[in-house]
Write an enzyme that holds these catalytic residues in place. Structure first.
Site, mmCIF file in Angstrom:
data_model
loop_
_atom_site.group_PDB
_atom_site.id
_atom_site.type_symbol
_atom_site.label_atom_id
_atom_site.label_comp_id
_atom_site.label_asym_id
_atom_site.label_seq_id
_atom_site.Cartn_x
_atom_site.Cartn_y
_atom_site.Cartn_z
ATOM 1 N N GLU A 133 0.835 -1.211 0.000
ATOM 2 C CA GLU A 133 0.000 0.000 0.000
ATOM 3 C C GLU A 133 0.869 1.260 0.000
ATOM 4 O O GLU A 133 0.532 2.253 -0.652
ATOM 5 C CB GLU A 133 -0.953 0.003 1.199
ATOM 6 C CG GLU A 133 -1.947 -1.155 1.235
ATOM 7 C CD GLU A 133 -2.838 -1.258 -0.007
ATOM 8 O OE1 GLU A 133 -2.990 -0.266 -0.741
ATOM 9 O OE2 GLU A 133 -3.390 -2.353 -0.243
ATOM 10 N N CYS A 167 10.326 -5.971 -7.289
ATOM 11 C CA CYS A 167 11.075 -6.623 -8.366
ATOM 12 C C CYS A 167 11.926 -5.565 -9.072
ATOM 13 O O CYS A 167 11.794 -4.371 -8.825
ATOM 14 C CB CYS A 167 10.129 -7.321 -9.347
ATOM 15 S SG CYS A 167 9.224 -6.182 -10.414
HETATM 16 ZN ZN LIG Z 1 -2.674 -2.847 -4.612
HETATM 17 ZN ZN LIG Z 2 7.142 -5.626 -9.541
#
Ligand SMILES: [Zn+2]
Ligand SMILES: [Zn+2]
Length: 186
Positions: A133, A167
């Site tokens: 979030e 990532c």
């Molecule tokens: Zn989300």
């Molecule tokens: Zn990602």
């Protein structure tokens, strides 16, 4: 000291200081920001929906914006009440995309079986969803990689599949967003 992100326990039960400590470390590490745990005693008002017996995450976001410790800082509310938005049965959390406030609930993150609550697993899940979030407040959108913390999760299997970090693509995107933010302010 400049604080980029305030982490605020706004639940009904007692704060899990161990969770807040982990969150503090992870928020600073993942986003390279300055975070602080805030111990304000105010709690959201008017967020409970008696018909659904749940709390409106959108109303909590509005309350956080009005009640946050300081202008110019982001605020993340962490709670133990069950959250919803009108179109969904429940949500783990909600955030303003590219905004200021986010809220996350531990209510649906508890390990379902077993007699003892696996507190460590609950904390791990809560940290992932909070980082997720918070990523939205920095402008990051959902990622297609299941292991990335910005992938969307609607069940615990998907929460557990995330490794808790961004990532490579999301790291690059985050760097660009921060850069744009600085240019915008200068
Ligand atoms: Zn989300
Ligand atoms: Zn990602």
């Amino acid at each position: 000291m400049h604080v980029d992100v305030y982490l605020w326990w706004i639940g009904v039960g007692a704060a899990d200081e161990g969770l807040l400590a982990r969150l503090h470390g992870d928020a600073e590490r993942v986003f390279d920001v300055s975070a602080r745990v805030w111990h304000g005693h105010e709690r959201p008002i008017d967020s409970f929906d008696p018909r659904r017996q749940q709390h409106s995450s959108t109303r909590i976001l509005k309350w956080l914006l009005e009640t946050r410790p300081r202008q110019g800082s982001k605020v993340v509310g962490i709670t133990d009440v069950d959250l919803f938005i009108p179109i969904l049965t429940f949500v783990y959390g909600e955030a303003q995309l590219g905004g200021t406030a986010a809220v996350v609930s531990t209510a649906r993150l508890s390990p379902e079986d077993g007699f003892a609550v696996d507190r460590d697993l609950l904390r791990t899940r809560a940290v992932k969803e909070t980082i997720h979030e918070l990523g939205h407040t920095f402008g990051l959108i959902h990622c297609a990689r299941p292991e990335c913390v910005m992938s969307r999760s609607v069940n615990l299997v998907q929460v557990d599949a995330k490794n808790g970090g961004l990532c490579r693509d999301c790291q690059i995107r985050y760097g660009e967003l921060r850069q744009q933010g600085h240019e915008h302010h200068e």
